[in-house]
Design a protein around this motif. Structure first.
Motif, PDB file in Angstrom:
ATOM      1  N   ARG A   1     -45.050 -31.605  35.755  1.00  0.00           N
ATOM      2  CA  ARG A   1     -45.511 -32.357  34.590  1.00  0.00           C
ATOM      3  C   ARG A   1     -46.967 -32.718  34.836  1.00  0.00           C
ATOM      4  N   LEU A   2     -47.853 -32.290  33.951  1.00  0.00           N
ATOM      5  CA  LEU A   2     -49.284 -32.389  34.189  1.00  0.00           C
ATOM      6  C   LEU A   2     -49.970 -33.187  33.091  1.00  0.00           C
ATOM      7  N   LEU A   3     -50.778 -34.158  33.496  1.00  0.00           N
ATOM      8  CA  LEU A   3     -51.673 -34.820  32.554  1.00  0.00           C
ATOM      9  C   LEU A   3     -52.997 -34.087  32.596  1.00  0.00           C
ATOM     10  N   VAL A   4     -53.462 -33.638  31.442  1.00  0.00           N
ATOM     11  CA  VAL A   4     -54.695 -32.869  31.339  1.00  0.00           C
ATOM     12  C   VAL A   4     -55.637 -33.592  30.391  1.00  0.00           C
ATOM     13  N   THR A   5     -56.796 -34.021  30.906  1.00  0.00           N
ATOM     14  CA  THR A   5     -57.815 -34.575  30.016  1.00  0.00           C
ATOM     15  C   THR A   5     -58.687 -33.429  29.492  1.00  0.00           C
ATOM     16  N   GLY A   6     -59.307 -33.640  28.356  1.00  0.00           N
ATOM     17  CA  GLY A   6     -60.150 -32.577  27.800  1.00  0.00           C
ATOM     18  C   GLY A   6     -59.365 -31.365  27.359  1.00  0.00           C
ATOM     19  N   GLY A   7     -58.138 -31.570  26.947  1.00  0.00           N
ATOM     20  CA  GLY A   7     -57.278 -30.449  26.599  1.00  0.00           C
ATOM     21  C   GLY A   7     -57.721 -29.649  25.399  1.00  0.00           C
ATOM     22  N   THR A   8     -58.555 -30.242  24.539  1.00  0.00           N
ATOM     23  CA  THR A   8     -59.016 -29.507  23.362  1.00  0.00           C
ATOM     24  C   THR A   8     -60.284 -28.711  23.617  1.00  0.00           C
ATOM     25  N   GLY A   9     -60.874 -28.850  24.810  1.00  0.00           N
ATOM     26  CA  GLY A   9     -62.070 -28.098  25.153  1.00  0.00           C
ATOM     27  C   GLY A   9     -61.746 -26.683  25.581  1.00  0.00           C
TER      28      GLY A   9
ATOM     29  N   ASP B   1     -46.823 -35.291  37.746  1.00  0.00           N
ATOM     30  CA  ASP B   1     -46.857 -34.715  39.092  1.00  0.00           C
ATOM     31  C   ASP B   1     -48.282 -34.363  39.491  1.00  0.00           C
ATOM     32  N   GLY B   2     -49.111 -34.046  38.499  1.00  0.00           N
ATOM     33  CA  GLY B   2     -50.488 -33.658  38.769  1.00  0.00           C
ATOM     34  C   GLY B   2     -51.397 -34.067  37.636  1.00  0.00           C
TER      35      GLY B   2
ATOM     36  N   GLY C   1     -44.300 -22.416  32.855  1.00  0.00           N
ATOM     37  CA  GLY C   1     -43.205 -23.371  32.831  1.00  0.00           C
ATOM     38  C   GLY C   1     -43.599 -24.810  33.067  1.00  0.00           C
ATOM     39  N   HIS C   2     -44.888 -25.101  33.112  1.00  0.00           N
ATOM     40  CA  HIS C   2     -45.327 -26.477  33.324  1.00  0.00           C
ATOM     41  C   HIS C   2     -45.226 -27.275  32.022  1.00  0.00           C
ATOM     42  N   ASP C   3     -44.989 -28.571  32.178  1.00  0.00           N
ATOM     43  CA  ASP C   3     -44.915 -29.491  31.052  1.00  0.00           C
ATOM     44  C   ASP C   3     -46.272 -30.176  30.927  1.00  0.00           C
ATOM     45  N   LEU C   4     -47.011 -29.876  29.874  1.00  0.00           N
ATOM     46  CA  LEU C   4     -48.369 -30.378  29.723  1.00  0.00           C
ATOM     47  C   LEU C   4     -48.415 -31.586  28.792  1.00  0.00           C
ATOM     48  N   VAL C   5     -49.116 -32.621  29.242  1.00  0.00           N
ATOM     49  CA  VAL C   5     -49.442 -33.764  28.404  1.00  0.00           C
ATOM     50  C   VAL C   5     -50.957 -33.740  28.251  1.00  0.00           C
ATOM     51  N   MET C   6     -51.433 -33.493  27.022  1.00  0.00           N
ATOM     52  CA  MET C   6     -52.861 -33.281  26.784  1.00  0.00           C
ATOM     53  C   MET C   6     -53.332 -34.217  25.675  1.00  0.00           C
TER      54      MET C   6
END
Length: 233
Positions: free
Chosen positions: A19-27, A68-69, A41-46
């Motif tokens: 489960r990944l938190l990603v900042t700047g996901g729209t870039g 998780d990351g 297969g990763h779960d992205l939170v953007m």
């Protein structure tokens, strides 16, 4: 961050869904990562800028709590004609200096296992062949925040996680403003390979890695050996 070389033969651990938190996901980097990470297969939170204030420690802690990351891809890069105007880069500096510190605090508190911070190969001296062992000093004012962000990744590693810094060459490909590689800058990278590299970072040991095409002034050997692949585009 320690820039010691990886031990010969060191292999990254097998990558499991995270489960990944990603900042700047729209870039451009976020979009490149998104397709590859979802396929793996990763779960992205953007969260978008409107959904998460990266300068609000409480909001960031809530966003990171189950991650998780963390991949801090958010930037506010200005047009090339504004390179000599430090004021134009203020928001970009804040994202790299302040927001990275808040994110690392939250990631440590949440028990996240990996923190990924992209920066740029422009921090190196402008002449001669360079690698991750080349001393970095006297960078342009607009690049000081990149080094500050790298130090936050090092702080995450010192707390027991894996802090991975990815120094990208100048990006080319859809949405980057460069249709073809601009080799005069000493390091270049297609956007698709950048997305693949961010995915690989999830299983790399802590450290600084140059991410660029083969055979350029900036060496990519440490990354290609650790990740087990070379840029393909």
């Amino acid at each position: 961050m320690s820039q010691s070389r990886l031990r010969p033969g060191l292999e990254p651990p097998n990558q499991q869904p995270m489960r990944l938190l990603v900042t700047g996901g729209t870039g451009v980097l976020g979009r490149a990562l998104g397709a590859a990470a979802t396929e793996a297969g990763h779960d992205l939170v953007m969260p978008t800028h409107d959904e998460l204030d990266l300068f609000d420690p409480a909001a960031v802690r809530d966003a990171v709590v189950d991650a998780d990351g963390v991949l801090h891809l958010a930037t506010r890069v200005r047009p090339v004609e504004q390179l000599s105007d430090p004021d134009a880069w203020h928001e970009n500096d804040r994202l790299r200096e302040e927001a990275s510190g808040i994110l690392v605090d939250a990631a440590i508190a949440a028990g996240a296992t990996v923190y990924v911070q992209p920066t740029v190969t422009f921090v190196y001296p402008r002449d001669g062949s360079v690698s991750e062992d080349t001393p970095v000093a006297d960078v342009l004012p607009i690049l000081r925040s990149a080094l500050a962000a790298e130090q936050q990744a090092a702080r995450f590693a010192s707390a027991g996680g894996r802090g991975v810094v990815m120094r990208f060459g100048l990006l080319d490909g859809p949405g980057t403003g460069n249709d073809t590689p601009r080799t005069e800058f000493g390091a270049s990278l297609h956007l698709a390979d950048a997305g693949h590299a961010l995915l690989s970072a999830l299983s790399l040991p802590s450290g600084v890695y140059n991410i660029c095409r083969d055979g350029e002034r900036v060496s990519n050997q440490r990354f290609t050996q650790a990740a087990g692949w070379h840029p393909q585009h």
